[in-house]
Design a protein around this motif. Structure first.
Motif, PDB file in Angstrom:
ATOM      1  N   GLU A  90       0.814  -1.221   0.000  1.00 38.55           N
ATOM      2  CA  GLU A  90       0.000   0.000   0.000  1.00 38.55           C
ATOM      3  C   GLU A  90       0.848   1.273   0.000  1.00 38.55           C
ATOM      4  O   GLU A  90       0.357   2.360  -0.308  1.00 38.55           O
ATOM      5  CB  GLU A  90      -0.977   0.012   1.185  1.00 38.55           C
ATOM      6  N   SER A  95      -4.105   2.319  -4.218  1.00 42.01           N
ATOM      7  CA  SER A  95      -5.407   1.644  -4.234  1.00 42.01           C
ATOM      8  C   SER A  95      -5.405   0.320  -3.458  1.00 42.01           C
ATOM      9  O   SER A  95      -6.463  -0.266  -3.217  1.00 42.01           O
ATOM     10  CB  SER A  95      -5.843   1.371  -5.676  1.00 42.01           C
ATOM     11  N   ALA A  96      -4.230  -0.141  -3.053  1.00 44.45           N
ATOM     12  CA  ALA A  96      -4.135  -1.406  -2.314  1.00 44.45           C
ATOM     13  C   ALA A  96      -4.501  -1.203  -0.846  1.00 44.45           C
ATOM     14  O   ALA A  96      -4.183  -0.171  -0.261  1.00 44.45           O
ATOM     15  CB  ALA A  96      -2.721  -1.983  -2.426  1.00 44.45           C
ATOM     16  N   PRO A  97      -5.152  -2.199  -0.228  1.00 41.23           N
ATOM     17  CA  PRO A  97      -5.487  -2.084   1.198  1.00 41.23           C
ATOM     18  C   PRO A  97      -4.253  -2.350   2.064  1.00 41.23           C
ATOM     19  O   PRO A  97      -3.258  -2.901   1.577  1.00 41.23           O
ATOM     20  CB  PRO A  97      -6.525  -3.195   1.389  1.00 41.23           C
ATOM     21  N   ASP A  98      -4.315  -1.979   3.338  1.00 44.23           N
ATOM     22  CA  ASP A  98      -3.179  -2.265   4.212  1.00 44.23           C
ATOM     23  C   ASP A  98      -3.101  -3.757   4.531  1.00 44.23           C
ATOM     24  O   ASP A  98      -2.057  -4.262   4.915  1.00 44.23           O
ATOM     25  CB  ASP A  98      -3.207  -1.418   5.490  1.00 44.23           C
ATOM     26  N   HIS A 118      -3.061  -4.974  -8.249  1.00 45.15           N
ATOM     27  CA  HIS A 118      -2.169  -4.309  -7.287  1.00 45.15           C
ATOM     28  C   HIS A 118      -0.731  -4.819  -7.444  1.00 45.15           C
ATOM     29  O   HIS A 118       0.222  -4.036  -7.402  1.00 45.15           O
ATOM     30  CB  HIS A 118      -2.652  -4.559  -5.855  1.00 45.15           C
TER      31      HIS A 118
END
Length: 197
Positions: A90, A95-98, A118
């Motif tokens: 992230e 746009s990537a989640p944690d 991602h």
């Protein structure tokens, strides 16, 4: 969910990495390009349950050029094949989640598509880090202490005193009020002295 996770890795993630020239060992995917090793690590959460699988993606780069520099400045101490550049996905893919989360309600087709997207974006970002200088520039840009000593050695031995001085000022501005700064300040002064500054 554990089985679903394994199937996703086997049927989606592993083949995708293989198409990009990466080999798999456990949940690590790596590719060697010249003197650089690119690696992705899928780290499962320790809090996973039968109905909920969470995982993180660590992105890493090992630079043989940096390893050789560390070998020289440490007086011949052999360094393990450690990652010189490391971050969570992230940090380079907004746009990537944690963390990724698989539950019985997850639409696996959509989930896999987003995950691979991602990874693609992270891989493209990492392709730009091809040298020791690139890695150091990344950490100088965010004013990080990581690899700071190596960075000063690298810059000063290459005669780039302007960048070295600017980076020292950045570090002082960010960490100068902390108690530990005295330790770093002493180390940096010794490095500058080694090159006659």
């Amino acid at each position: 969910m554990q089985e679903l996770f394994k199937e996703m890795i086997k049927n989606e993630v592993k083949p995708w990495f293989a198409r990009h020239g990466y080999t798999k060992k456990a949940l690590n995917f790596r590719r060697v390009v010249d003197s650089v090793i690119y690696e992705f690590n899928i780290q499962k959460s320790q809090a996973n349950t039968a109905n909920h699988v969470r995982f993180y993606i660590n992105c890493m780069i090992h630079s043989k050029e940096l390893a050789e520099l560390q070998f020289r400045i440490s007086g011949g101490k052999t360094m393990q094949e450690q990652a010189h550049w490391i971050c969570r996905i992230e940090e380079i893919v907004p746009s990537a989640p944690d963390r990724y989360s698989l539950t019985p309600d997850t639409d696996l087709v959509t989930f896999s598509k987003e995950l691979l997207s991602h990874l693609e974006e992270a891989m493209e970002y990492m392709k730009n880090l091809t040298s020791a200088r690139d890695i150091m520039e990344y950490y100088m840009k965010i004013t990080a202490l990581h690899l700071s000593e190596e960075t000063f050695h690298f810059l000063l031995q290459n005669g780039d005193t302007t960048t070295a001085q600017k980076y020292l000022q950045q570090l002082h501005a960010k960490y100068g009020t902390e108690n530990r700064w005295a330790i770093f300040d002493k180390k940096y002064a010794a490095i500058f002295a080694t090159y006659g500054f």
